[in-house]
Design a protein around this motif. Structure first.
Motif, PDB file in Angstrom:
ATOM      1  N   MET A  39      56.887  11.033  20.448  1.00 49.23           N
ATOM      2  CA  MET A  39      57.482  10.716  19.154  1.00 49.23           C
ATOM      3  C   MET A  39      58.993  10.888  19.179  1.00 49.23           C
ATOM      4  O   MET A  39      59.738  10.054  18.645  1.00 49.23           O
ATOM      5  N   ALA A  93      58.730  13.847  14.064  1.00 48.16           N
ATOM      6  CA  ALA A  93      58.586  14.378  15.425  1.00 48.16           C
ATOM      7  C   ALA A  93      58.851  15.879  15.448  1.00 48.16           C
ATOM      8  O   ALA A  93      58.137  16.630  16.127  1.00 48.16           O
ATOM      9  N   GLY A  95      60.598   8.101  21.115  1.00 47.84           N
ATOM     10  CA  GLY A  95      60.583   6.878  20.319  1.00 47.84           C
ATOM     11  C   GLY A  95      61.647   6.874  19.233  1.00 47.84           C
ATOM     12  O   GLY A  95      62.286   5.851  18.982  1.00 47.84           O
ATOM     13  N   ALA A  96      61.844   8.022  18.588  1.00 50.61           N
ATOM     14  CA  ALA A  96      62.875   8.104  17.540  1.00 50.61           C
ATOM     15  C   ALA A  96      64.277   7.916  18.123  1.00 50.61           C
ATOM     16  O   ALA A  96      65.117   7.227  17.529  1.00 50.61           O
ATOM     17  N   LYS A 119      61.593   9.262  11.179  1.00 52.27           N
ATOM     18  CA  LYS A 119      60.614   9.440  12.259  1.00 52.27           C
ATOM     19  C   LYS A 119      60.976  10.629  13.139  1.00 52.27           C
ATOM     20  O   LYS A 119      60.091  11.307  13.659  1.00 52.27           O
ATOM     21  N   GLY A 120      62.256  10.902  13.302  1.00 47.41           N
ATOM     22  CA  GLY A 120      62.674  12.105  14.032  1.00 47.41           C
ATOM     23  C   GLY A 120      62.254  13.368  13.304  1.00 47.41           C
ATOM     24  O   GLY A 120      61.875  14.362  13.927  1.00 47.41           O
ATOM     25  N   LEU A 172      56.532   5.907  19.572  1.00 45.53           N
ATOM     26  CA  LEU A 172      56.594   6.782  18.405  1.00 45.53           C
ATOM     27  C   LEU A 172      55.288   6.760  17.626  1.00 45.53           C
ATOM     28  O   LEU A 172      54.737   7.809  17.296  1.00 45.53           O
ATOM     29  N   HIS A 173      54.763   5.593  17.361  1.00 42.54           N
ATOM     30  CA  HIS A 173      53.541   5.506  16.563  1.00 42.54           C
ATOM     31  C   HIS A 173      52.308   5.944  17.347  1.00 42.54           C
ATOM     32  O   HIS A 173      51.383   6.525  16.776  1.00 42.54           O
ATOM     33  N   ALA A 215      64.715   5.772  11.897  1.00 45.05           N
ATOM     34  CA  ALA A 215      64.688   6.649  13.074  1.00 45.05           C
ATOM     35  C   ALA A 215      64.904   8.111  12.671  1.00 45.05           C
ATOM     36  O   ALA A 215      64.282   9.010  13.249  1.00 45.05           O
ATOM     37  N   ALA A 218      60.081   1.591  21.781  1.00 48.10           N
ATOM     38  CA  ALA A 218      60.364   2.817  21.042  1.00 48.10           C
ATOM     39  C   ALA A 218      59.382   2.989  19.885  1.00 48.10           C
ATOM     40  O   ALA A 218      58.827   4.072  19.679  1.00 48.10           O
TER      41      ALA A 218
END
Length: 124
Positions: free
Chosen positions: A75, A45, A78-79, A41-42, A95-96, A38, A91
């Motif tokens: 995104m 984002a 989702g993160a 991925k953040g 995100l994806h 996460a 989530a």
């Protein structure tokens, strides 16, 4: 302005939804792995937010503008959802979906990195 406002609304709404949702018991090692993912991925984002904010300073195509506005907040939401371990499938999907939409829009946009298109057309 719309991008910043939509991102703030998405982040706040996910935080409120996470605060109300019941927590589930998960293996501590799995929690560490998911939270590390996460964080990564953040970071994606944040990079997408900066790139889309920079790109929206100039006019974009009619189908690219909504993607540049909606992709980074999706995104970020989702993160945050992955970090909280609530509804991981939703989530991850959000995100994806946001990531792939922004990538598709940016890679097909000739004005995203205008200097890059000149590299392929060298004079001989």
């Amino acid at each position: 302005m719309t991008l910043s406002l939509l991102t703030a609304v998405a982040v706040l709404s996910v935080c409120v939804a996470v605060a109300r949702a019941p927590t589930a018991t998960v293996d501590p090692d799995l929690v560490r792995v998911i939270r590390f993912m996460a964080l990564i991925k953040g970071g994606f984002a944040l990079a997408a937010l900066a790139g889309c904010f920079w790109r929206l300073a100039r006019p974009a195509g009619p189908w690219r503008t909504p993607i540049y506005v909606v992709g980074p907040p999706l995104m970020a939401a989702g993160a945050i959802g992955m970090w909280s371990l609530h509804n991981l499938q939703f989530a991850a999907a959000g995100l994806h979906l946001g990531l792939f939409a922004v990538l598709a829009a940016a890679l097909t946009d000739p004005d995203f990195l205008p200097g890059l298109s000149r590299l392929g057309r060298r004079r001989r």
